[in-house]
Design a protein around this motif. Structure first.
Motif, PDB file in Angstrom:
ATOM      1  N   PRO A 257      80.458 -38.298 -29.841  1.00  0.00           N
ATOM      2  CA  PRO A 257      81.132 -37.278 -30.642  1.00  0.00           C
ATOM      3  C   PRO A 257      81.684 -37.886 -31.943  1.00  0.00           C
ATOM      4  O   PRO A 257      82.021 -39.072 -31.991  1.00  0.00           O
ATOM      5  N   GLU A 258      81.781 -37.061 -32.980  1.00  0.00           N
ATOM      6  CA  GLU A 258      82.233 -37.523 -34.296  1.00  0.00           C
ATOM      7  C   GLU A 258      83.605 -38.191 -34.233  1.00  0.00           C
ATOM      8  O   GLU A 258      83.834 -39.220 -34.869  1.00  0.00           O
ATOM      9  N   ALA A 259      84.508 -37.648 -33.424  1.00  0.00           N
ATOM     10  CA  ALA A 259      85.861 -38.225 -33.318  1.00  0.00           C
ATOM     11  C   ALA A 259      85.804 -39.651 -32.768  1.00  0.00           C
ATOM     12  O   ALA A 259      86.541 -40.536 -33.229  1.00  0.00           O
ATOM     13  N   LEU A 260      84.946 -39.878 -31.819  1.00  0.00           N
ATOM     14  CA  LEU A 260      84.813 -41.227 -31.246  1.00  0.00           C
ATOM     15  C   LEU A 260      84.202 -42.183 -32.262  1.00  0.00           C
ATOM     16  O   LEU A 260      84.629 -43.336 -32.371  1.00  0.00           O
ATOM     17  N   ILE A 261      83.212 -41.722 -33.009  1.00  0.00           N
ATOM     18  CA  ILE A 261      82.601 -42.558 -34.041  1.00  0.00           C
ATOM     19  C   ILE A 261      83.651 -42.971 -35.067  1.00  0.00           C
ATOM     20  O   ILE A 261      83.723 -44.136 -35.463  1.00  0.00           O
ATOM     21  N   GLN A 262      84.497 -42.031 -35.478  1.00  0.00           N
ATOM     22  CA  GLN A 262      85.556 -42.351 -36.442  1.00  0.00           C
ATOM     23  C   GLN A 262      86.533 -43.373 -35.879  1.00  0.00           C
ATOM     24  O   GLN A 262      86.995 -44.266 -36.597  1.00  0.00           O
ATOM     25  N   GLU A 263      86.841 -43.270 -34.598  1.00  0.00           N
ATOM     26  CA  GLU A 263      87.743 -44.238 -33.955  1.00  0.00           C
ATOM     27  C   GLU A 263      87.109 -45.623 -33.912  1.00  0.00           C
ATOM     28  O   GLU A 263      87.752 -46.630 -34.218  1.00  0.00           O
ATOM     29  N   ILE A 264      85.827 -45.709 -33.568  1.00  0.00           N
ATOM     30  CA  ILE A 264      85.127 -46.993 -33.529  1.00  0.00           C
ATOM     31  C   ILE A 264      85.054 -47.601 -34.923  1.00  0.00           C
ATOM     32  O   ILE A 264      85.187 -48.815 -35.089  1.00  0.00           O
ATOM     33  N   GLN A 265      84.882 -46.765 -35.942  1.00  0.00           N
ATOM     34  CA  GLN A 265      84.783 -47.253 -37.322  1.00  0.00           C
ATOM     35  C   GLN A 265      86.073 -47.920 -37.802  1.00  0.00           C
ATOM     36  O   GLN A 265      86.045 -48.671 -38.768  1.00  0.00           O
ATOM     37  N   LYS A 266      87.165 -47.693 -37.108  1.00  0.00           N
ATOM     38  CA  LYS A 266      88.414 -48.394 -37.450  1.00  0.00           C
ATOM     39  C   LYS A 266      88.288 -49.884 -37.128  1.00  0.00           C
ATOM     40  O   LYS A 266      88.991 -50.709 -37.690  1.00  0.00           O
ATOM     41  N   TYR A 267      87.397 -50.224 -36.214  1.00  0.00           N
ATOM     42  CA  TYR A 267      87.235 -51.607 -35.763  1.00  0.00           C
ATOM     43  C   TYR A 267      85.936 -52.249 -36.262  1.00  0.00           C
ATOM     44  O   TYR A 267      85.895 -53.445 -36.522  1.00  0.00           O
ATOM     45  N   VAL A 268      84.862 -51.464 -36.329  1.00  0.00           N
ATOM     46  CA  VAL A 268      83.552 -51.983 -36.700  1.00  0.00           C
ATOM     47  C   VAL A 268      82.849 -50.953 -37.572  1.00  0.00           C
ATOM     48  O   VAL A 268      82.806 -49.777 -37.226  1.00  0.00           O
ATOM     49  N   GLN A 269      82.282 -51.417 -38.706  1.00  0.00           N
ATOM     50  CA  GLN A 269      81.502 -50.522 -39.555  1.00  0.00           C
ATOM     51  C   GLN A 269      80.170 -51.179 -39.889  1.00  0.00           C
ATOM     52  O   GLN A 269      80.145 -52.325 -40.327  1.00  0.00           O
ATOM     53  N   GLY A 270      79.091 -50.459 -39.651  1.00  0.00           N
ATOM     54  CA  GLY A 270      77.768 -50.944 -40.025  1.00  0.00           C
ATOM     55  C   GLY A 270      77.264 -52.134 -39.235  1.00  0.00           C
ATOM     56  O   GLY A 270      76.318 -52.794 -39.646  1.00  0.00           O
ATOM     57  N   GLU A 271      77.837 -52.414 -38.099  1.00  0.00           N
ATOM     58  CA  GLU A 271      77.427 -53.538 -37.260  1.00  0.00           C
ATOM     59  C   GLU A 271      76.748 -53.017 -36.004  1.00  0.00           C
ATOM     60  O   GLU A 271      76.935 -51.879 -35.599  1.00  0.00           O
ATOM     61  N   THR A 272      75.976 -53.868 -35.377  1.00  0.00           N
ATOM     62  CA  THR A 272      75.385 -53.540 -34.089  1.00  0.00           C
ATOM     63  C   THR A 272      76.343 -54.014 -33.006  1.00  0.00           C
ATOM     64  O   THR A 272      76.765 -55.163 -33.013  1.00  0.00           O
ATOM     65  N   ILE A 273      76.691 -53.115 -32.103  1.00  0.00           N
ATOM     66  CA  ILE A 273      77.562 -53.507 -30.991  1.00  0.00           C
ATOM     67  C   ILE A 273      76.848 -53.214 -29.677  1.00  0.00           C
ATOM     68  O   ILE A 273      75.998 -52.324 -29.600  1.00  0.00           O
ATOM     69  N   TYR A 274      77.193 -53.973 -28.671  1.00  0.00           N
ATOM     70  CA  TYR A 274      76.603 -53.807 -27.341  1.00  0.00           C
ATOM     71  C   TYR A 274      77.658 -53.206 -26.431  1.00  0.00           C
ATOM     72  O   TYR A 274      78.768 -53.720 -26.343  1.00  0.00           O
ATOM     73  N   ILE A 275      77.321 -52.142 -25.747  1.00  0.00           N
ATOM     74  CA  ILE A 275      78.224 -51.527 -24.783  1.00  0.00           C
ATOM     75  C   ILE A 275      77.606 -51.755 -23.404  1.00  0.00           C
ATOM     76  O   ILE A 275      76.566 -51.171 -23.075  1.00  0.00           O
ATOM     77  N   PRO A 276      78.218 -52.622 -22.593  1.00  0.00           N
ATOM     78  CA  PRO A 276      77.622 -52.965 -21.296  1.00  0.00           C
ATOM     79  C   PRO A 276      77.729 -51.817 -20.296  1.00  0.00           C
ATOM     80  O   PRO A 276      78.565 -50.919 -20.433  1.00  0.00           O
ATOM     81  N   LYS A 277      76.868 -51.883 -19.299  1.00  0.00           N
ATOM     82  CA  LYS A 277      76.934 -50.927 -18.197  1.00  0.00           C
ATOM     83  C   LYS A 277      78.171 -51.239 -17.362  1.00  0.00           C
ATOM     84  O   LYS A 277      78.596 -52.391 -17.286  1.00  0.00           O
ATOM     85  N   PRO A 278      78.704 -50.238 -16.665  1.00  0.00           N
ATOM     86  CA  PRO A 278      79.795 -50.527 -15.723  1.00  0.00           C
ATOM     87  C   PRO A 278      79.289 -51.460 -14.618  1.00  0.00           C
ATOM     88  O   PRO A 278      78.103 -51.439 -14.275  1.00  0.00           O
ATOM     89  N   ASP A 279      80.169 -52.279 -14.082  1.00  0.00           N
ATOM     90  CA  ASP A 279      79.780 -53.258 -13.052  1.00  0.00           C
ATOM     91  C   ASP A 279      79.069 -52.621 -11.861  1.00  0.00           C
ATOM     92  O   ASP A 279      78.135 -53.193 -11.311  1.00  0.00           O
ATOM     93  N   GLN A 280      79.504 -51.437 -11.453  1.00  0.00           N
ATOM     94  CA  GLN A 280      78.907 -50.824 -10.266  1.00  0.00           C
ATOM     95  C   GLN A 280      77.470 -50.367 -10.486  1.00  0.00           C
ATOM     96  O   GLN A 280      76.759 -50.105  -9.526  1.00  0.00           O
ATOM     97  N   THR A 281      77.006 -50.284 -11.732  1.00  0.00           N
ATOM     98  CA  THR A 281      75.621 -49.890 -11.984  1.00  0.00           C
ATOM     99  C   THR A 281      74.712 -51.085 -12.237  1.00  0.00           C
ATOM    100  O   THR A 281      73.516 -50.921 -12.388  1.00  0.00           O
ATOM    101  N   HIS A 282      75.271 -52.289 -12.271  1.00  0.00           N
ATOM    102  CA  HIS A 282      74.481 -53.495 -12.517  1.00  0.00           C
ATOM    103  C   HIS A 282      73.739 -53.900 -11.251  1.00  0.00           C
ATOM    104  O   HIS A 282      74.294 -53.930 -10.166  1.00  0.00           O
ATOM    105  N   HIS A 283      72.457 -54.186 -11.399  1.00  0.00           N
ATOM    106  CA  HIS A 283      71.637 -54.644 -10.277  1.00  0.00           C
ATOM    107  C   HIS A 283      71.258 -56.099 -10.504  1.00  0.00           C
ATOM    108  O   HIS A 283      70.942 -56.498 -11.614  1.00  0.00           O
ATOM    109  N   LYS A 284      71.287 -56.886  -9.456  1.00  0.00           N
ATOM    110  CA  LYS A 284      70.859 -58.270  -9.566  1.00  0.00           C
ATOM    111  C   LYS A 284      69.360 -58.334  -9.829  1.00  0.00           C
ATOM    112  O   LYS A 284      68.626 -57.395  -9.507  1.00  0.00           O
ATOM    113  N   TRP A 285      68.914 -59.455 -10.374  1.00  0.00           N
ATOM    114  CA  TRP A 285      67.512 -59.627 -10.741  1.00  0.00           C
ATOM    115  C   TRP A 285      66.612 -59.367  -9.541  1.00  0.00           C
ATOM    116  O   TRP A 285      66.839 -59.864  -8.449  1.00  0.00           O
ATOM    117  N   GLY A 286      65.599 -58.560  -9.760  1.00  0.00           N
ATOM    118  CA  GLY A 286      64.559 -58.345  -8.767  1.00  0.00           C
ATOM    119  C   GLY A 286      64.867 -57.347  -7.673  1.00  0.00           C
ATOM    120  O   GLY A 286      63.994 -57.045  -6.860  1.00  0.00           O
TER     121      GLY A 286
END
Length: 87
Positions: A11-40
């Motif tokens: 949503p636009e409001a969230l984008i504006q909030e994120i822009q207070k910290y980072v502008q024009g950069e690539t950021i990584y948003i990890p999955k929550p721990d409970q959705t992470h699967h071990k290799w294989g």
């Protein structure tokens, strides 16, 4: 990993909030721990390797040599030793 344009999913409001910290950069948003699967685990590769390793340990306990196991499984003798002596 694929990139998704923030304006397409946030949503636009969230984008504006994120822009207070980072502008024009690539950021990584990890999955929550409970959705992470071990290799294989999803593909079944982990299960196949665990079964292979159990088979190698059993064969060694019943008298098959390390060199013979390495040749049968197309692995180095060092890898066979790691499998055999792991818990």
């Amino acid at each position: 990993m694929t990139y998704v344009k923030a304006t397409a999913v946030l949503p636009e409001a969230l984008i504006q909030e994120i822009q207070k910290y980072v502008q024009g950069e690539t950021i990584y948003i990890p999955k929550p721990d409970q959705t992470h699967h071990k290799w294989g685990t999803r593909s079944g590769s982990r299960k196949l390797i665990d079964e292979r390793n159990a088979s190698i340990k059993y064969a060694f306990k019943t008298g098959t040599s390390i060199h013979q196991l390495a040749e049968e499984h197309f692995l180095s003798t060092e890898t066979i030793k790691k499998i055999i002596y792991s818990k």
